[in-house]
Design a protein around this motif. Structure first.
Motif, PDB file in Angstrom:
ATOM      1  N   ALA A 288     100.489 -16.042  -7.140  1.00  0.00           N
ATOM      2  CA  ALA A 288      99.884 -17.367  -7.288  1.00  0.00           C
ATOM      3  C   ALA A 288      99.562 -17.663  -8.755  1.00  0.00           C
ATOM      4  O   ALA A 288      99.772 -18.788  -9.237  1.00  0.00           O
ATOM      5  CB  ALA A 288      98.632 -17.467  -6.435  1.00  0.00           C
ATOM      6  N   ALA A 289      99.062 -16.648  -9.477  1.00  0.00           N
ATOM      7  CA  ALA A 289      98.738 -16.836 -10.893  1.00  0.00           C
ATOM      8  C   ALA A 289     100.001 -17.104 -11.711  1.00  0.00           C
ATOM      9  O   ALA A 289     100.009 -17.977 -12.602  1.00  0.00           O
ATOM     10  CB  ALA A 289      98.019 -15.592 -11.425  1.00  0.00           C
ATOM     11  N   GLN A 290     101.077 -16.386 -11.411  1.00  0.00           N
ATOM     12  CA  GLN A 290     102.344 -16.600 -12.114  1.00  0.00           C
ATOM     13  C   GLN A 290     102.909 -17.991 -11.822  1.00  0.00           C
ATOM     14  O   GLN A 290     103.464 -18.648 -12.702  1.00  0.00           O
ATOM     15  CB  GLN A 290     103.356 -15.527 -11.703  1.00  0.00           C
ATOM     16  N   ILE A 291     102.753 -18.427 -10.590  1.00  0.00           N
ATOM     17  CA  ILE A 291     103.233 -19.770 -10.233  1.00  0.00           C
ATOM     18  C   ILE A 291     102.450 -20.834 -10.987  1.00  0.00           C
ATOM     19  O   ILE A 291     103.015 -21.832 -11.466  1.00  0.00           O
ATOM     20  CB  ILE A 291     103.119 -19.994  -8.709  1.00  0.00           C
TER      21      ILE A 291
ATOM     22  N   SER B 153     104.054 -23.500 -13.400  1.00  0.00           N
ATOM     23  CA  SER B 153     103.859 -24.922 -13.142  1.00  0.00           C
ATOM     24  C   SER B 153     103.333 -25.636 -14.386  1.00  0.00           C
ATOM     25  O   SER B 153     103.796 -26.735 -14.727  1.00  0.00           O
ATOM     26  CB  SER B 153     102.886 -25.113 -11.975  1.00  0.00           C
ATOM     27  N   ASN B 154     102.373 -25.027 -15.070  1.00  0.00           N
ATOM     28  CA  ASN B 154     101.850 -25.621 -16.308  1.00  0.00           C
ATOM     29  C   ASN B 154     102.939 -25.728 -17.366  1.00  0.00           C
ATOM     30  O   ASN B 154     103.008 -26.727 -18.108  1.00  0.00           O
ATOM     31  CB  ASN B 154     100.678 -24.783 -16.832  1.00  0.00           C
TER      32      ASN B 154
ATOM     33  N   GLY C  55     102.446 -20.272  -2.634  1.00  0.00           N
ATOM     34  CA  GLY C  55     101.621 -19.210  -3.187  1.00  0.00           C
ATOM     35  C   GLY C  55     100.257 -19.137  -2.509  1.00  0.00           C
ATOM     36  O   GLY C  55      99.773 -18.049  -2.176  1.00  0.00           O
ATOM     37  N   ARG C  56      99.656 -20.304  -2.303  1.00  0.00           N
ATOM     38  CA  ARG C  56      98.367 -20.337  -1.590  1.00  0.00           C
ATOM     39  C   ARG C  56      98.522 -19.870  -0.148  1.00  0.00           C
ATOM     40  O   ARG C  56      97.647 -19.187   0.401  1.00  0.00           O
ATOM     41  CB  ARG C  56      97.793 -21.757  -1.627  1.00  0.00           C
TER      42      ARG C  56
ATOM     43  N   GLU D  54      96.223  -4.306  -1.043  1.00  0.00           N
ATOM     44  CA  GLU D  54      97.280  -4.317  -2.058  1.00  0.00           C
ATOM     45  C   GLU D  54      98.135  -5.569  -1.937  1.00  0.00           C
ATOM     46  O   GLU D  54      98.533  -6.171  -2.947  1.00  0.00           O
ATOM     47  CB  GLU D  54      98.145  -3.066  -1.919  1.00  0.00           C
ATOM     48  N   ILE D  55      98.443  -5.983  -0.709  1.00  0.00           N
ATOM     49  CA  ILE D  55      99.218  -7.217  -0.504  1.00  0.00           C
ATOM     50  C   ILE D  55      98.477  -8.401  -1.104  1.00  0.00           C
ATOM     51  O   ILE D  55      99.073  -9.259  -1.775  1.00  0.00           O
ATOM     52  CB  ILE D  55      99.484  -7.451   0.998  1.00  0.00           C
ATOM     53  N   LEU D  56      97.167  -8.459  -0.873  1.00  0.00           N
ATOM     54  CA  LEU D  56      96.367  -9.564  -1.406  1.00  0.00           C
ATOM     55  C   LEU D  56      96.372  -9.550  -2.932  1.00  0.00           C
ATOM     56  O   LEU D  56      96.453 -10.624  -3.571  1.00  0.00           O
ATOM     57  CB  LEU D  56      94.934  -9.467  -0.873  1.00  0.00           C
ATOM     58  N   ARG D  57      96.307  -8.366  -3.513  1.00  0.00           N
ATOM     59  CA  ARG D  57      96.358  -8.263  -4.978  1.00  0.00           C
ATOM     60  C   ARG D  57      97.668  -8.811  -5.522  1.00  0.00           C
ATOM     61  O   ARG D  57      97.680  -9.602  -6.477  1.00  0.00           O
ATOM     62  CB  ARG D  57      96.184  -6.798  -5.398  1.00  0.00           C
ATOM     63  N   VAL D  58      98.781  -8.428  -4.895  1.00  0.00           N
ATOM     64  CA  VAL D  58     100.094  -8.899  -5.355  1.00  0.00           C
ATOM     65  C   VAL D  58     100.247 -10.403  -5.091  1.00  0.00           C
ATOM     66  O   VAL D  58     100.786 -11.139  -5.920  1.00  0.00           O
ATOM     67  CB  VAL D  58     101.231  -8.113  -4.670  1.00  0.00           C
TER      68      VAL D  58
END
Length: 200
Positions: free
Chosen positions: A148-151, A155-156, A55-56, A139-143
């Motif tokens: 990354a946020a969903q991952i 993970s949590n 994701g990063r 837009e790519i960066l936003r998605v």
């Protein structure tokens, strides 16, 4: 009624083997369950670490691709073009690897979106459409940030799941150990009674 020594010996050995066998089974069950839990925990942690890293990587490559695209449109340097294409391939590879993890449906959909957007941006880059590229990479960066946020959320959730499963397994093993030890003590008492009773 008299019992021959040989019969008492056989009864003693039978009792010893029964109790020992029961305790061995208890140890074997415990070891198998702990191994299974350990393997699952290791797999989940490895998968989580890989997903977070990928994701990063998508975010970092998106930023780098946009920068290289702008530089190439201004300078027309072939080295920048080569660097862009290498990073574009790395982006596709990272997205594919993340897709193979099949974390959940929402992340799968976001990955499909980001791959489509990246292909459109690459096409725009090939056509030297600088204005289109800027909007596409934003837009790519936003998605990618949403991925990354969903991952992170997933993970949590995995960490909580591991903790809950570990606690449940520990409780189950404690109960199993108690039952098997009680059964072993009862067997020991039974065979002790069978062995000593003829001698009274």
């Amino acid at each position: 009624v008299s019992i021959k020594p040989r019969s008492i010996l056989q009864l003693t050995i039978t009792g010893f083997l029964s109790v020992t066998g029961l305790l061995f089974i208890a140890l074997l069950i415990t070891a198998r369950q702990l191994d299974g839990l350990g393997d699952r925990n290791v797999n989940l942690m490895n998968e989580s670490a890989m997903a977070l890293d990928l994701g990063r990587t998508l975010i970092e490559l998106t930023t780098a691709l946009e920068r290289n695209a702008r530089q190439y449109n201004v300078l027309g340097d072939e080295d920048i073009l080569q660097l862009y294409e290498e990073r574009q391939l790395a982006f596709v590879a990272a997205a594919n690897r993340l897709n193979l993890l099949q974390i959940n449906g929402e992340i799968q959909e976001l990955l499909s979106d980001v791959q489509t957007l990246e292909q459109q941006a690459y096409q725009g880059f090939a056509e030297a459409n600088a204005s289109a590229i800027e909007g596409m990479y934003a837009e790519i960066l936003r998605v990618a940030n949403r991925i990354a946020a969903q991952i992170n959320q997933w993970s949590n959730a995995q960490i909580i799941e591991i903790a809950d499963e570990t606690e449940a397994t520990q409780q189950l093993l404690t109960l199993q150990a108690f039952i098997l030890v009680v059964a072993a003590l009862l067997l020991a008492a039974l065979f002790t009674a069978l062995i000593t009773r003829p001698l009274l």
